[in-house]
Design an enzyme around this catalytic site. Structure first.
Site, PDB file in Angstrom:
ATOM      1  N   HIS A  53      61.447 -35.051 -30.103  1.00 48.29           N
ATOM      2  CA  HIS A  53      60.420 -35.599 -29.448  1.00 48.29           C
ATOM      3  C   HIS A  53      59.312 -35.019 -29.274  1.00 48.29           C
ATOM      4  CE1 HIS A  53      63.818 -38.201 -26.989  1.00 48.29           C
ATOM      5  NE2 HIS A  53      64.091 -37.721 -28.129  1.00 48.29           N
ATOM      6  N   GLU A  55      56.916 -34.738 -27.085  1.00 48.45           N
ATOM      7  CA  GLU A  55      56.908 -33.892 -25.813  1.00 48.45           C
ATOM      8  C   GLU A  55      57.453 -32.537 -25.930  1.00 48.45           C
ATOM      9  OE1 GLU A  55      57.684 -38.010 -24.021  1.00 48.45           O
ATOM     10  OE2 GLU A  55      58.154 -36.978 -25.857  1.00 48.45           O
ATOM     11  N   CYS A  83      61.313 -39.759 -21.548  1.00 50.44           N
ATOM     12  CA  CYS A  83      62.619 -39.798 -21.382  1.00 50.44           C
ATOM     13  C   CYS A  83      63.047 -38.745 -20.306  1.00 50.44           C
ATOM     14  CB  CYS A  83      63.537 -39.540 -22.711  1.00 50.44           C
ATOM     15  SG  CYS A  83      63.630 -38.005 -23.377  1.00 50.44           S
ATOM     16  N   CYS A  86      62.526 -35.120 -22.021  1.00 50.94           N
ATOM     17  CA  CYS A  86      61.275 -34.468 -21.995  1.00 50.94           C
ATOM     18  C   CYS A  86      60.678 -34.401 -20.563  1.00 50.94           C
ATOM     19  CB  CYS A  86      60.530 -35.477 -22.919  1.00 50.94           C
ATOM     20  SG  CYS A  86      60.920 -35.762 -24.610  1.00 50.94           S
TER      21      CYS A  86
END
Length: 149
Positions: A53, A55, A83, A86
């Site tokens: 991800h 992030e 999410c 993250c």
């Protein structure tokens, strides 16, 4: 309300997201910025792994670059609502402020889903949401429409 610098940084996140979309990847990007100098410390886009991800990748790069385990004076800009994984990473690294675009009603972890920042054992950043929400939402819609076709 976004200031001129925040608008510039959100536009940078959108450009990185569009680049990922053009490479047939999920159009999500993140930037970590030093809040006192507005210097971009790190940038990342979603990768191919389920753990890649934007992030997580951008936080790791920033921590490594600054040789620290906390980002007290840093802000993070993200295409979409983080999410739960993250959001937890953002809290654990002590990010000062989170800016994000579109809500993620199905997979979000900030204002949707488990609302990670509502847990008292975490350092909660200031949250600025819905930044260029329509534009960031449309990028994700284009990506998933292309996958269905």
């Amino acid at each position: 309300m976004l200031n001129e610098n925040s608008i510039h940084l959100m536009n940078r996140v959108i450009k990185l997201s569009k680049d990922n979309l053009n490479n047939n990847k999920v159009p999500i990007a993140a930037i970590v910025v030093d809040s006192s100098t507005n210097e971009i410390i790190s940038e990342a886009t979603n990768g191919d792994s389920v753990l890649d991800h934007a992030e997580i990748l951008v936080l790791k790069k920033a921590l490594d670059k600054l040789s620290t385990n906390r980002l007290y004076e840093c802000d993070i800009y993200v295409t979409i609502e983080p999410c739960p994984m993250c959001a937890t990473a953002i809290a654990k690294t002590h990010i000062r402020r989170l800016y994000f675009g579109a809500e993620d009603k199905k997979g979000g972890g900030v204002i949707n889903g488990p609302k990670i920042f509502s847990h008292s054992n975490l350092k909660v950043p200031e949250v600025i949401s819905h930044c260029f929400a329509e534009e960031t939402s449309n990028l994700l819609k284009k990506f998933f429409e292309s996958k269905r076709n």
